[in-house]
Design a protein around this motif. Sequence first.
Motif, PDB file in Angstrom:
ATOM      1  N   SER A  94       0.780  -1.298  -0.146  1.00 56.89           N
ATOM      2  CA  SER A  94       0.178  -0.162   0.044  1.00 56.89           C
ATOM      3  C   SER A  94       0.868   1.323   0.099  1.00 56.89           C
ATOM      4  CB  SER A  94      -0.834  -0.146   1.216  1.00 56.89           C
ATOM      5  OG  SER A  94      -0.216  -0.062   2.350  1.00 56.89           O
ATOM      6  N   VAL A  95       2.029   1.114  -0.233  1.00 55.82           N
ATOM      7  CA  VAL A  95       3.066   2.251   0.007  1.00 55.82           C
ATOM      8  C   VAL A  95       4.091   2.215  -1.245  1.00 55.82           C
ATOM      9  CG1 VAL A  95       4.843   3.425   1.334  1.00 55.82           C
ATOM     10  CG2 VAL A  95       2.720   2.403   2.417  1.00 55.82           C
ATOM     11  N   LYS A  96       4.434   3.367  -1.871  1.00 51.24           N
ATOM     12  CA  LYS A  96       5.496   3.654  -2.787  1.00 51.24           C
ATOM     13  C   LYS A  96       6.639   3.349  -2.344  1.00 51.24           C
ATOM     14  CE  LYS A  96       6.012   7.526  -4.862  1.00 51.24           C
ATOM     15  NZ  LYS A  96       5.964   8.714  -5.733  1.00 51.24           N
ATOM     16  N   GLY A  97       7.369   2.542  -2.619  1.00 53.64           N
ATOM     17  CA  GLY A  97       8.595   2.334  -2.089  1.00 53.64           C
ATOM     18  C   GLY A  97       8.954   0.767  -1.716  1.00 53.64           C
ATOM     19  N   ASP A  98      10.278   0.591  -1.649  1.00 59.09           N
ATOM     20  CA  ASP A  98      10.326  -1.056  -1.263  1.00 59.09           C
ATOM     21  C   ASP A  98      10.249  -1.464   0.219  1.00 59.09           C
ATOM     22  OD1 ASP A  98      11.185  -1.073  -3.817  1.00 59.09           O
ATOM     23  OD2 ASP A  98      13.297  -2.186  -3.399  1.00 59.09           O
ATOM     24  N   PHE A  99      10.626  -0.621   1.199  1.00 57.72           N
ATOM     25  CA  PHE A  99      10.523  -0.926   2.455  1.00 57.72           C
ATOM     26  C   PHE A  99       9.558  -0.122   3.408  1.00 57.72           C
ATOM     27  CE2 PHE A  99      13.860   1.976   2.523  1.00 57.72           C
ATOM     28  CZ  PHE A  99      13.867   2.717   3.720  1.00 57.72           C
ATOM     29  N   GLU A 100       9.311   1.160   2.878  1.00 56.05           N
ATOM     30  CA  GLU A 100       8.671   2.450   3.911  1.00 56.05           C
ATOM     31  C   GLU A 100       7.464   1.829   4.352  1.00 56.05           C
ATOM     32  OE1 GLU A 100      11.154   4.316   0.744  1.00 56.05           O
ATOM     33  OE2 GLU A 100      10.066   2.427   0.825  1.00 56.05           O
ATOM     34  N   GLY A 101       6.703   0.922   3.836  1.00 58.57           N
ATOM     35  CA  GLY A 101       5.579   0.397   4.266  1.00 58.57           C
ATOM     36  C   GLY A 101       5.469  -0.579   5.500  1.00 58.57           C
ATOM     37  N   TYR A 102       6.567  -1.335   5.761  1.00 60.97           N
ATOM     38  CA  TYR A 102       6.752  -2.414   6.644  1.00 60.97           C
ATOM     39  C   TYR A 102       6.433  -1.783   8.073  1.00 60.97           C
ATOM     40  CZ  TYR A 102       9.670  -4.672   3.244  1.00 60.97           C
ATOM     41  OH  TYR A 102       9.807  -5.388   2.125  1.00 60.97           O
ATOM     42  N   PRO A 103       5.505  -2.695   8.843  1.00 61.55           N
ATOM     43  CA  PRO A 103       4.933  -2.092  10.099  1.00 61.55           C
ATOM     44  C   PRO A 103       6.037  -2.348  11.213  1.00 61.55           C
ATOM     45  CG  PRO A 103       4.292  -3.847   9.770  1.00 61.55           C
ATOM     46  CD  PRO A 103       5.115  -3.936   8.440  1.00 61.55           C
ATOM     47  N   TYR A 104       5.688  -1.680  12.280  1.00 60.02           N
ATOM     48  CA  TYR A 104       6.520  -2.009  13.604  1.00 60.02           C
ATOM     49  C   TYR A 104       5.584  -2.965  14.219  1.00 60.02           C
ATOM     50  CZ  TYR A 104       9.234   2.098  12.467  1.00 60.02           C
ATOM     51  OH  TYR A 104      10.043   2.860  11.871  1.00 60.02           O
ATOM     52  N   TRP A 105       6.373  -3.712  15.216  1.00 59.40           N
ATOM     53  CA  TRP A 105       5.747  -4.832  15.849  1.00 59.40           C
ATOM     54  C   TRP A 105       4.651  -4.338  16.775  1.00 59.40           C
ATOM     55  CZ3 TRP A 105       5.083  -9.579  15.978  1.00 59.40           C
ATOM     56  CH2 TRP A 105       4.670 -10.190  17.048  1.00 59.40           C
ATOM     57  N   GLU A 106       4.522  -3.332  17.282  1.00 55.19           N
ATOM     58  CA  GLU A 106       3.539  -2.826  18.068  1.00 55.19           C
ATOM     59  C   GLU A 106       2.087  -2.576  17.116  1.00 55.19           C
ATOM     60  OE1 GLU A 106       5.999   1.037  17.714  1.00 55.19           O
ATOM     61  OE2 GLU A 106       6.060  -1.166  18.132  1.00 55.19           O
ATOM     62  N   GLU A 107       2.256  -2.676  15.933  1.00 58.60           N
ATOM     63  CA  GLU A 107       1.213  -2.284  14.946  1.00 58.60           C
ATOM     64  C   GLU A 107       0.696  -3.892  14.546  1.00 58.60           C
ATOM     65  OE1 GLU A 107       1.861   0.468  11.734  1.00 58.60           O
ATOM     66  OE2 GLU A 107       3.684   0.376  12.279  1.00 58.60           O
ATOM     67  N   VAL A 108       1.447  -4.993  14.432  1.00 57.08           N
ATOM     68  CA  VAL A 108       0.945  -6.138  14.336  1.00 57.08           C
ATOM     69  C   VAL A 108       0.845  -7.261  15.528  1.00 57.08           C
ATOM     70  CG1 VAL A 108       1.623  -5.988  11.927  1.00 57.08           C
ATOM     71  CG2 VAL A 108       3.225  -6.648  13.330  1.00 57.08           C
ATOM     72  N   ASN A 109       1.274  -6.942  16.367  1.00 55.83           N
ATOM     73  CA  ASN A 109       1.331  -7.916  17.574  1.00 55.83           C
ATOM     74  C   ASN A 109       0.063  -8.590  17.904  1.00 55.83           C
ATOM     75  OD1 ASN A 109       2.044  -9.257  20.087  1.00 55.83           O
ATOM     76  ND2 ASN A 109       2.347  -7.464  21.368  1.00 55.83           N
ATOM     77  N   PRO A 110      -0.082  -9.855  17.807  1.00 56.13           N
ATOM     78  CA  PRO A 110      -1.530 -10.408  17.931  1.00 56.13           C
ATOM     79  C   PRO A 110      -2.013 -10.269  19.462  1.00 56.13           C
ATOM     80  CG  PRO A 110       0.328 -12.023  17.779  1.00 56.13           C
ATOM     81  CD  PRO A 110       0.782 -10.693  17.347  1.00 56.13           C
ATOM     82  N   LYS A 111      -3.221 -10.164  19.667  1.00 61.09           N
ATOM     83  CA  LYS A 111      -4.056 -10.324  20.812  1.00 61.09           C
ATOM     84  C   LYS A 111      -4.423 -11.500  21.050  1.00 61.09           C
ATOM     85  CE  LYS A 111      -3.810  -5.637  20.450  1.00 61.09           C
ATOM     86  NZ  LYS A 111      -3.001  -4.884  21.480  1.00 61.09           N
ATOM     87  N   THR A 112      -4.308 -12.462  20.575  1.00 60.51           N
ATOM     88  CA  THR A 112      -4.663 -13.871  20.753  1.00 60.51           C
ATOM     89  C   THR A 112      -3.454 -14.499  21.048  1.00 60.51           C
ATOM     90  OG1 THR A 112      -4.596 -14.643  18.445  1.00 60.51           O
ATOM     91  CG2 THR A 112      -6.685 -13.877  19.415  1.00 60.51           C
ATOM     92  N   ASN A 113      -3.701 -15.746  21.819  1.00 58.65           N
ATOM     93  CA  ASN A 113      -2.402 -16.670  22.111  1.00 58.65           C
ATOM     94  C   ASN A 113      -1.923 -17.385  20.708  1.00 58.65           C
ATOM     95  OD1 ASN A 113      -2.313 -15.885  24.775  1.00 58.65           O
ATOM     96  ND2 ASN A 113      -3.851 -17.568  25.281  1.00 58.65           N
ATOM     97  N   ILE A 114      -0.580 -17.314  20.582  1.00 61.17           N
ATOM     98  CA  ILE A 114      -0.238 -18.136  19.620  1.00 61.17           C
ATOM     99  C   ILE A 114       0.721 -19.459  20.154  1.00 61.17           C
ATOM    100  CG2 ILE A 114       1.814 -18.175  17.650  1.00 61.17           C
ATOM    101  CD1 ILE A 114      -0.389 -16.361  17.133  1.00 61.17           C
ATOM    102  N   LYS A 115       0.176 -20.459  19.167  1.00 62.25           N
ATOM    103  CA  LYS A 115       0.789 -21.796  19.632  1.00 62.25           C
ATOM    104  C   LYS A 115       2.119 -21.648  19.064  1.00 62.25           C
ATOM    105  CE  LYS A 115      -3.712 -24.223  19.612  1.00 62.25           C
ATOM    106  NZ  LYS A 115      -4.403 -25.411  18.844  1.00 62.25           N
ATOM    107  N   LYS A 116       3.006 -22.235  20.077  1.00 60.00           N
ATOM    108  CA  LYS A 116       4.434 -22.452  19.678  1.00 60.00           C
ATOM    109  C   LYS A 116       4.774 -23.842  19.433  1.00 60.00           C
ATOM    110  CE  LYS A 116       6.131 -18.754  22.505  1.00 60.00           C
ATOM    111  NZ  LYS A 116       7.245 -18.109  23.575  1.00 60.00           N
ATOM    112  N   ILE A 117       5.987 -23.972  18.505  1.00 60.52           N
ATOM    113  CA  ILE A 117       6.483 -25.258  18.010  1.00 60.52           C
ATOM    114  C   ILE A 117       7.424 -25.803  18.961  1.00 60.52           C
ATOM    115  CG2 ILE A 117       5.169 -25.026  15.789  1.00 60.52           C
ATOM    116  CD1 ILE A 117       8.248 -24.374  14.768  1.00 60.52           C
ATOM    117  N   THR A 118       7.902 -27.038  19.027  1.00 53.71           N
ATOM    118  CA  THR A 118       9.182 -27.506  19.514  1.00 53.71           C
ATOM    119  C   THR A 118       9.926 -28.012  18.505  1.00 53.71           C
ATOM    120  OG1 THR A 118       7.873 -28.296  21.730  1.00 53.71           O
ATOM    121  CG2 THR A 118       9.937 -29.183  21.266  1.00 53.71           C
ATOM    122  N   ARG A 119      11.131 -27.613  18.567  1.00 55.29           N
ATOM    123  CA  ARG A 119      12.074 -27.972  17.428  1.00 55.29           C
ATOM    124  C   ARG A 119      13.278 -28.341  17.943  1.00 55.29           C
ATOM    125  NH1 ARG A 119      13.054 -23.640  13.332  1.00 55.29           N
ATOM    126  NH2 ARG A 119      12.601 -22.036  14.969  1.00 55.29           N
TER     127      ARG A 119
END
Length: 315
Positions: A290-315
């Motif tokens: 949605s932005v002109k430019g290669d990287f300018e539109g990338y969000p910061y963590w606080e913009e995408v931090n999910p409110k729901t719990n994320i299941k983790k994997i064991t590796r």
Amino acid sequence: MDVVTLGESMVLFVPEFSGSLRYSEKFERKLGGAESNVAIALARLGHDVGWVSKLGNDDLGLYIRNIIRGEGVDTSQVIFDDNYPTGVFFKEIVNGRDPNVYYYRNNSAASTLSHADIDNTYFQQAKYLHLTGITVALSASCKHALKQAIKLAKNDNDKYVVFDPNIRLKLLSEKEAKRELTEIAKDCDIVMPGLDEGKILTGENEPEGIARFFLERGSTLVIVKLGADGAYFATAEENGFVPGVPVKNIIDTVGAGDGFAAGVISGLLREWNYFDAVSLGNKIGAYALSVKGDFEGYPYWEEVNPKTNIKKITR
């Protein structure tokens, strides 16, 4: 260090208006480079990231270094070269279609990167190493540098090598890309081609076949990017389709794949399961559209931090 990435960045000139470059009189100066895009996106998502490259010892090189460093990426391993210039490229905006891109990178400083420029200790610090096929295509010395970086990572079992083929047919023919990039991919833990790239590299037409090709040759996770349809991921134990994120007004598609890679790596660093990590990749890639430019539109963590719990994997 969470991630180290290696590759060329160039100065990008974008015309003020859409249409043929021969009629363009005013340009905006920007930064372009797949690996530095990933580094910047990861830094915005809160990760400790380093970018390794060579730049001309000129004002354009300083501009690139300063922009990337200003985004919170470690640039201590960037080498300034007195004998070769910083590369440049131009983007021609065509309404309703992907932009046309014209590169002027022959004999750039980055194309002279070699295994001698690789600091073993620096690369061994990282949990993830991110690489693209663009570096392979720049020169024989760049290919050797990339292989040296992979060798350092593979010598340590708790490090992961991520490879985005990122095919540039202006640098490699389809035949060359298949030969060179599949050779690199077999030594990488995570491979993430686009659907069209996967068809070129494997001869398979469906995401499942593309993933199987790389898994059978040693990769542990394959993610096939499907554009607006999202992505398909597969390991030896599980697989699935992850829906895309709708974007109403697409301004510029360049940088979306790099944002996707950063989102996936960020999710994996947080030990999320594969579905959620790929979902984050889709989300970060969508922001770039949605932005002109290669990287300018990338969000910061606080913009995408999910409110729901994320299941983790064991590796």
